[in-house]
Motif scaffolding. Structure first.
Motif, short mmCIF file in Angstrom:
data_model
loop_
_atom_site.label_atom_id
_atom_site.label_comp_id
_atom_site.label_asym_id
_atom_site.label_seq_id
_atom_site.Cartn_x
_atom_site.Cartn_y
_atom_site.Cartn_z
N LEU A 1 0.83 -1.20 0.00
CA LEU A 1 0.00 0.00 0.00
C LEU A 1 0.86 1.26 0.00
N SER A 2 1.88 1.29 0.86
CA SER A 2 2.72 2.49 0.95
C SER A 2 3.49 2.73 -0.34
N ALA A 3 3.93 1.65 -1.01
CA ALA A 3 4.66 1.81 -2.27
C ALA A 3 3.74 2.37 -3.35
N ALA A 4 2.50 1.90 -3.40
CA ALA A 4 1.56 2.39 -4.39
C ALA A 4 1.24 3.87 -4.17
N LEU A 5 1.10 4.26 -2.91
CA LEU A 5 0.79 5.65 -2.60
C LEU A 5 1.99 6.56 -2.82
N GLY A 6 3.18 5.99 -2.82
CA GLY A 6 4.40 6.79 -2.96
C GLY A 6 4.83 7.04 -4.39
N ARG A 7 4.09 6.55 -5.36
CA ARG A 7 4.46 6.74 -6.76
C ARG A 7 4.36 8.22 -7.16
N GLU A 8 5.19 8.60 -8.11
CA GLU A 8 5.21 9.99 -8.55
C GLU A 8 3.89 10.40 -9.19
N ASP A 9 3.21 9.44 -9.83
CA ASP A 9 1.96 9.77 -10.51
C ASP A 9 0.73 9.37 -9.69
N ALA A 10 0.91 9.23 -8.37
CA ALA A 10 -0.22 8.82 -7.52
C ALA A 10 -1.34 9.85 -7.50
N GLY A 11 -1.00 11.12 -7.67
CA GLY A 11 -2.01 12.17 -7.66
C GLY A 11 -2.63 12.35 -6.28
N VAL A 12 -3.93 12.64 -6.24
CA VAL A 12 -4.65 12.80 -4.99
C VAL A 12 -4.89 11.41 -4.40
N ARG A 13 -4.40 11.17 -3.18
CA ARG A 13 -4.44 9.83 -2.58
C ARG A 13 -5.56 9.77 -1.56
N ILE A 14 -6.59 9.00 -1.88
CA ILE A 14 -7.82 8.97 -1.08
C ILE A 14 -8.03 7.60 -0.47
N ALA A 15 -8.37 7.59 0.81
CA ALA A 15 -8.79 6.37 1.50
C ALA A 15 -10.31 6.38 1.58
N ALA A 16 -10.96 5.41 0.94
CA ALA A 16 -12.41 5.33 0.97
C ALA A 16 -12.85 4.63 2.26
N SER A 17 -13.58 5.35 3.11
CA SER A 17 -13.97 4.80 4.40
C SER A 17 -15.22 5.50 4.91
N ARG A 18 -16.09 4.75 5.56
CA ARG A 18 -17.29 5.36 6.12
C ARG A 18 -16.98 6.27 7.30
N PHE A 19 -15.74 6.20 7.79
CA PHE A 19 -15.33 7.07 8.89
C PHE A 19 -14.68 8.36 8.40
N GLY A 20 -14.55 8.52 7.10
CA GLY A 20 -13.89 9.70 6.57
C GLY A 20 -14.82 10.89 6.43
N GLU A 21 -14.29 11.95 5.87
CA GLU A 21 -15.06 13.16 5.61
C GLU A 21 -16.15 12.85 4.58
N GLN A 22 -17.36 13.31 4.83
CA GLN A 22 -18.46 13.06 3.90
C GLN A 22 -18.27 13.88 2.63
N LEU A 23 -18.46 13.21 1.49
CA LEU A 23 -18.34 13.89 0.21
C LEU A 23 -19.57 14.76 -0.03
N THR A 24 -19.34 16.01 -0.30
CA THR A 24 -20.42 16.95 -0.59
C THR A 24 -20.21 17.55 -1.97
N VAL A 25 -21.23 18.25 -2.46
CA VAL A 25 -21.12 18.90 -3.76
C VAL A 25 -19.97 19.90 -3.76
N GLY A 26 -19.86 20.67 -2.69
CA GLY A 26 -18.79 21.65 -2.59
C GLY A 26 -17.41 21.02 -2.57
N ARG A 27 -17.28 19.95 -1.78
CA ARG A 27 -15.98 19.26 -1.68
C ARG A 27 -15.61 18.63 -3.01
#
Length: 291
Positions: free
Chosen positions: A176-202
């Motif tokens: 997991l850490s190697a995949a997230l560390g790639r130069e082209d990883a871009g925005v690295r998001i963890a999908a989880s029900r405990f995370g920030e709720q996705l809104t239209v503004g976000r």
């Protein structure tokens, strides 16, 4: 822009049998194809594996699903992991089409069936018969190797080998850490029900960042979300502020493998459990929107 999806080796841990495990993986591959994911990466979660359907099984079935149908028999033959491969939903991946005036045509995978003299090879690329092609000076190919073909005409056949990665969905296995560390990883998001709720503004903020930098999004396993896999308390991710850096709370750096944002893409979910394959569709759909 590169889009990567990370799923755990324990992805099929709740499946009752090989048939159900295969079906589940087919829908994961299907979601990745629908939303034009470039890389589908299987990361290790050995504590969550049941033994029957480990990372080897998961990656084999996903690789088979991502292989063009016209190459499957030649590439895979018969394997125990693929006993129920016939129930996999067809991916029907859209052809990749070039727009350059000197290189137009569709890209597809082929497999080298014969290597001849003078930099000539025969390649099976799903046409009626294998075709003979010149090997570019920059390439070295061997019998059985998969290669990229650009087809500019079918009648008559006009095609050429290209020295570039295979088109379509790529299946990999890495930490997991190697995949997230790639130069082209871009925005690295963890999908989880405990995370920030996705809104239209976000989403409006994220869309611009993803369009510019690309996206890597990681998912957990059935009954074993990312906090469990990483050994993180759920309360530690509840206040994570993410890529804009507006908050001080969140996951301890020693526990977080490198995410920019923990995100809940199914706010107010109506089911106690959202299956991984369902979470892929629910997450990739909004994150594929552009401004």
């Amino acid at each position: 822009m590169t889009v990567s999806v990370l799923v755990p080796s324990s992805l099929s841990r709740e499946a009752e049998d090989k048939r159900e495990a295969t079906r589940k993986l087919g829908y994961v591959a299907r979601a990745a194809t629908v939303y034009r994911v470039d890389r589908l990466i299987v990361y290790p979660d050995r504590d969550g594996e049941t033994g029957r359907f480990d990372g080897g099984f998961v990656s084999t079935v996903l690789r088979y699903a991502a292989t063009p149908p016209y190459l499957r028999n030649e590439v895979w033959g018969k394997r125990d992991e693929l006993e129920y491969a016939g129930i996999l939903p067809p991916l029907r991946a859209a052809s990749q089409t070039g727009s350059e005036s000197n290189g137009s045509g569709s890209l597809r995978q082929g497999i080298v069936t014969e290597v001849g003299p003078d930099q000539r090879v025969r390649v099976n690329c799903g046409l009626q018969h294998p075709i003979a092609l010149n090997v570019p000076p920059s390439m070295e190919v061997a019998e059985g190797e998969r290669v990229t073909i650009r087809i500019s005409s079918r009648r008559p056949v006009r095609a050429k080998l290209e020295d570039r990665p295979l088109p379509g969905l790529s299946i990999e296995r890495t930490d997991l850490s190697a995949a997230l560390g790639r130069e082209d990883a871009g925005v690295r998001i963890a999908a989880s029900r405990f995370g920030e709720q996705l809104t239209v503004g976000r989403l409006g903020t994220l869309a611009g960042q993803i369009d510019r930098d690309g996206l890597t999004v990681a998912f957990g396993a059935p009954e074993r979300g990312l906090p469990d896999i990483l050994g993180i308390e759920a309360s530690a991710v509840a206040d994570t502020r993410g890529v804009d850096g507006n908050g001080d709370d969140g996951v301890e750096p020693t526990a977080d493998p490198g995410f920019d944002l923990w995100l809940n893409t199914v706010p107010n979910q109506g089911s106690e459990v959202v299956r991984t394959e369902e979470a892929l569709f629910a997450t990739l759909a909004p994150l594929s929107l552009r401004e």
